[in-house]
Design an enzyme around this catalytic site. Structure first.
Site, PDB file in Angstrom:
ATOM      1  N   GLY A  46       0.838  -1.228  -0.231  1.00  0.00           N
ATOM      2  CA  GLY A  46      -0.382   0.208  -0.164  1.00  0.00           C
ATOM      3  C   GLY A  46       0.920   1.250  -0.128  1.00  0.00           C
ATOM      4  CD  GLN A  51       3.334   5.807   3.204  1.00  0.00           C
ATOM      5  OE1 GLN A  51       2.441   5.363   1.979  1.00  0.00           O
ATOM      6  NE2 GLN A  51       4.373   5.157   3.588  1.00  0.00           N
ATOM      7  CB  CYS A  91       5.338   2.125   7.813  1.00  0.00           C
ATOM      8  SG  CYS A  91       4.931   3.740   6.697  1.00  0.00           S
ATOM      9  CG  LEU A  92       6.165   0.467   1.872  1.00  0.00           C
ATOM     10  CD1 LEU A  92       5.919   1.465   0.249  1.00  0.00           C
ATOM     11  CD2 LEU A  92       7.532  -0.148   1.240  1.00  0.00           C
ATOM     12  CG  HIS A 133      -0.174   0.831   7.581  1.00  0.00           C
ATOM     13  ND1 HIS A 133       0.135   0.979   8.453  1.00  0.00           N
ATOM     14  CD2 HIS A 133      -0.162   2.117   6.671  1.00  0.00           C
ATOM     15  CE1 HIS A 133       1.409   1.131   8.078  1.00  0.00           C
ATOM     16  NE2 HIS A 133       0.997   2.196   6.898  1.00  0.00           N
ATOM     17  CD  GLU A 134      -0.972   2.640   3.192  1.00  0.00           C
ATOM     18  OE1 GLU A 134      -0.639   3.600   3.139  1.00  0.00           O
ATOM     19  OE2 GLU A 134      -0.427   1.347   3.373  1.00  0.00           O
ATOM     20  CG  HIS A 137       0.700   6.900   6.118  1.00  0.00           C
ATOM     21  ND1 HIS A 137       1.862   7.207   6.512  1.00  0.00           N
ATOM     22  CD2 HIS A 137       0.331   5.422   5.335  1.00  0.00           C
ATOM     23  CE1 HIS A 137       2.651   6.450   6.713  1.00  0.00           C
ATOM     24  NE2 HIS A 137       1.727   5.455   6.216  1.00  0.00           N
TER      25      HIS A 137
HETATM   26  O1  GNR Z   1       3.989  -3.119   2.528  1.00  0.00           O
HETATM   27  C1  GNR Z   1       3.613  -2.755   3.746  1.00  0.00           C
HETATM   28  N1  GNR Z   1       3.265  -3.512   4.073  1.00  0.00           N
HETATM   29  C2  GNR Z   1       1.923  -3.846   5.521  1.00  0.00           C
HETATM   30  C3  GNR Z   1       2.376  -4.637   6.265  1.00  0.00           C
HETATM   31  C4  GNR Z   1       1.135  -4.839   7.161  1.00  0.00           C
HETATM   32  C5  GNR Z   1      -0.217  -3.988   7.543  1.00  0.00           C
HETATM   33  C6  GNR Z   1       0.398  -2.476   6.470  1.00  0.00           C
HETATM   34  C7  GNR Z   1       1.227  -2.463   5.521  1.00  0.00           C
HETATM   35  S1  GNR Z   1       1.274  -1.087   4.449  1.00  0.00           S
HETATM   36  C8  GNR Z   1       3.112  -0.928   4.134  1.00  0.00           C
HETATM   37  C9  GNR Z   1       3.565  -0.275   2.819  1.00  0.00           C
HETATM   38  C10 GNR Z   1       3.333   0.979   4.186  1.00  0.00           C
HETATM   39  O2  GNR Z   1       3.987   2.030   4.593  1.00  0.00           O
HETATM   40  N2  GNR Z   1       2.029   2.332   3.409  1.00  0.00           N
HETATM   41  O3  GNR Z   1       1.335   3.473   4.092  1.00  0.00           O
HETATM   42 NI    NI Z   2       2.810   2.752   5.600  1.00  0.00          NI
END
Ligand code: GNR
Ligand code: NI
Length: 167
Positions: A46, A51, A91-92, A133-134, A137
């Site tokens: 995601g 980001q 999270c990236l 999660h997104e 953000h």
């Molecule tokens: O790549 C991602 N893996 C992930 C694994 C478990 C729960 C959420 C994520 S999102 C993350 C990519 C990211 O940072 N999205 O904002």
């Molecule tokens: Ni993230």
């Protein structure tokens, strides 16, 4: 198409609150295509516009193994959420950090695609957690901020050490 630079925590720009998209034009489609390319290249499941330092309510997600099921969510809203999920998140913007975060197990989301077509989506498991999660953000929240102060302190120390090693 182009891959975009992903902001790394801690960066104050990750705390900006995204504004709703009001115009569905070619520049939105280009941004969505670039976000998808960036997510696939990372690789991640995601990516939120926040980001890549664009403070608009735009998310791309693909939790499929084959990486062929892109979902684009513009101006997403959670209509319903049920249950409790404990999936370890990454999270990236914080490479190498994985932590359990409490999330709803299922969510019903309403959003628009990049063409401005409204749709609803019922998600569970990893897709549900990823969407939540997104959406955090877009509100300027990074997942580690839901953890205890002690855990956050340890994560900051780990990130500082990573940074020193890469310098
Ligand atoms: O790549 C991602 N893996 C992930 C694994 C478990 C729960 C959420 C994520 S999102 C993350 C990519 C990211 O940072 N999205 O904002
Ligand atoms: Ni993230």
């Amino acid at each position: 198409m182009a891959t975009l630079n992903i902001l790394r925590y801690p960066d104050a720009r990750l705390h900006k609150v995204a504004a709703p998209v009001t115009v569905f034009d070619e520049s939105l489609k280009k941004l969505v295509a670039d976000m998808a390319e960036t997510m696939y290249a990372a690789p991640g499941i995601g990516l939120a516009a926040t980001q890549v330092d664009v403070h608009k309510q735009i998310i791309v997600v693909d939790v499929s193994d084959r990486r062929d099921s892109l979902i684009v969510l513009v101006n997403p809203e959670i209509l319903e959420s049920t249950g409790v999920s404990d999936i370890e998140e990454g999270c990236l913007s914080l490479p190498g950090i994985y932590e359990l975060v409490e999330r709803a197990e299922r969510v019903k989301v309403r959003a628009f695609d990049q063409n401005g077509t409204a749709f609803t989506l019922e998600a569970q498991g990893l897709l549900s957690v990823c969407i939540q999660h997104e959406m955090d953000h877009l509100k300027g929240k990074v997942f580690v901020e839901q953890l205890s102060q002690l855990k956050q302190q340890r994560i900051r120390a780990r990130l500082a050490k990573q940074l020193r090693k890469s310098a």
